[in-house]
Design an enzyme around this catalytic site. Sequence first.
Site, PDB file in Angstrom:
ATOM      1  N   CYS A   2       0.837  -1.184   0.000  1.00  6.77           N
ATOM      2  CA  CYS A   2       0.000   0.000   0.000  1.00  6.77           C
ATOM      3  C   CYS A   2       0.878   1.242   0.000  1.00  6.77           C
ATOM      4  O   CYS A   2       1.952   1.267   0.581  1.00  6.77           O
ATOM      5  CB  CYS A   2      -0.878   0.023   1.237  1.00  6.77           C
ATOM      6  SG  CYS A   2      -2.003  -1.361   1.334  1.00  6.77           S
ATOM      7  N   TRP A  74      -3.238  -2.858  -1.592  1.00 12.02           N
ATOM      8  CA  TRP A  74      -3.084  -4.302  -1.784  1.00 12.02           C
ATOM      9  C   TRP A  74      -4.119  -4.906  -0.860  1.00 12.02           C
ATOM     10  O   TRP A  74      -4.070  -4.698   0.344  1.00 12.02           O
ATOM     11  CB  TRP A  74      -1.734  -4.753  -1.263  1.00 12.02           C
ATOM     12  CG  TRP A  74      -0.659  -5.059  -2.232  1.00 12.02           C
ATOM     13  CD1 TRP A  74       0.602  -4.516  -2.201  1.00 12.02           C
ATOM     14  CD2 TRP A  74      -0.661  -6.003  -3.302  1.00 12.02           C
ATOM     15  NE1 TRP A  74       1.344  -5.063  -3.200  1.00 12.02           N
ATOM     16  CE2 TRP A  74       0.603  -5.979  -3.892  1.00 12.02           C
ATOM     17  CE3 TRP A  74      -1.624  -6.867  -3.829  1.00 12.02           C
ATOM     18  CZ2 TRP A  74       0.933  -6.784  -4.976  1.00 12.02           C
ATOM     19  CZ3 TRP A  74      -1.286  -7.661  -4.914  1.00 12.02           C
ATOM     20  CH2 TRP A  74      -0.020  -7.613  -5.467  1.00 12.02           C
TER      21      TRP A  74
END
Length: 614
Positions: A2, A74
């Site tokens: 992320c 993610w």
Amino acid sequence: MCGIVGYIGHRPAVPILLNGLKRLEYRGYDSAGVAVLRNGQIEVRRKAGKLRVLIEEVARNPLEGMVGIAHTRWATHGEPIDRNAHPHVNPHRTLAVVHNGIVENFLALREELESEGVTFASDTDTEVIVHLIDRHMQAGRSLVEAAREALRMLKGSNAIVVLSAQEPDKLITARLGNAGGIVIGHGEDGEMFVASDLPAILEHTRRVTFLEPGQMAVVTREGAQVFTLEGEPVAVEITTVPWDITAAEKGPYKHFMLKEIFEQPRALMDTIAGRVDFRTGEIAFSTLPLTSEQARSISKIHMTACGTAYHTTLVGKVLVERLARIPVETMIASEFRYADPIVDESMVVLAVSQSGETADTLAAMHEGKQKGATLWSIVNVIGSQAMRIADGYISMQVGPEISVASTKAYTAPLVDLYMLAVQLGFLRGRITPEERLELVEHLQYVPGWVEQVLSRAEAIHQVAFKYRHMRHCFYLGRGINMATAYEGALKLKEISYIHAEGYPAGEMKHGPIALLDEDMPVIAVIPQDPWYEKMLSQVEQAKSRGAPVIAVATEGDERIADLADEVFWIPKVPWMLSPVVAIVPLQLFAYYIAAELGLDVDQPRNLAKSVTVE
Ligand code: G6P
């Protein structure tokens, strides 16, 4: 992985935010989003898929504003679809949040909020943060107070940024633990930036403040104020990042090795993210798709690698054999290539390699290929040969590892192998969906467990200081943690030049025990695993020969507390995941000894990060 970017200033925020996300693209993601504030309204665009899908969406439906936040995601909780992408907002669109990490108590918080009538618009854990802040603001708290209250309710390692329409001239950001960093960029003329990683903001400013775990900040056009989670002000330290990006990446750490050790909670979170669904227990590797038929047809797996990567295969063997009942053979790659190994079309050759370019590992893969095996790899460097020549691969998701001594590229593949073993077991009908869910559920706590060990770094440092002049030592382990002993010893010898021998504890009586005396410290890896009692008797034997004992043991283990001279405590964890946690104190121990001896920790003598020759 992320990524987070935030901006507050006088220029249009969207191009700055999207550009920042682009700089973080190399870390991987499955969806992206952006939120900006304009005329008291928060507007959001979120899209599953690549950043360009979001950019096209923003081109179709433009957004304007001079304050905003953006994110690449993610998936962990909920599949990668538009409504699960960040930023997440409250129903009135007065609050938006982006988040990296895992809220460990998400289910309990969600149930509590739902019982109060809150409706959730996504499957994410992030959304609980939005509703918690919202609830406190509705009770009349300021944004800072509401955010602080909400953050204190979260368990786990998390990094967040909050945008509020009610207090439009600020961003709130916080770092809870090591799973996600937060860096604040101090721009010129009333511009400020927030990001999860330096590359996102370096083109705008080199004057930055790194948040420490447990700190939050209020970022306005005038600057940043930093607080503890208890609300105590903290002096804001501004570091000027040098032009050399590699040095820049080192951040506040003295060596890359220390930085990389501390990056493990995040690396592990990114390893899990995008692969598992904690609600259903499903596991999917997009680059190693597996059908039940394929999984059932594997007659044997040969795992091969070098150095630290080889030690991961020793753990992988235990996991795959236990969970999937597939026979596994492990062999050092430099041996495999010349051993004329018995390999055929029904077998898999699985190589583990950080660099993906290690000559011996590649040669072992070629040997497997020639004999008709299916080739798999677990690799960190995207586009490396070990990735390209494999029929399927798992990428490590740990980001660049610079220190020659490998740390995060050891623990991450352990988790990859765990997930692979669970999935193979499931596909072969050895594990029920319920068992799979339980095994997967444990994964969400892994970053937090590692975090707990890291929080005790100073105690480990003190023991390292005491033992820094030893010349020899043994590292002992058994079963799944035999590899932990090998890897702990390798860490110490490669960076401190102290002779350290990793040994299977049960083998000591067949020779090496003759070496034990008061000048031969024994580092015993003895967590609560099925080999615990056996290890305990080895520790007793070492003590009775006068050897000082340093144990890696589970909190609350009084027998070890009485027996050992020093203990590195680790939290109680399921034994199949214990190698991931038990190695961390040994990484720190090796690091602090080498650092105390004034050695070149990141570039030890005679060693190379990637050995591309035989
Ligand atoms: C070198 C490094 C080690 C590493 C080994 C395998 O010897 O110094 O840290 O474990 O290579 O590297 P790989 O890139 O294949 O994981």
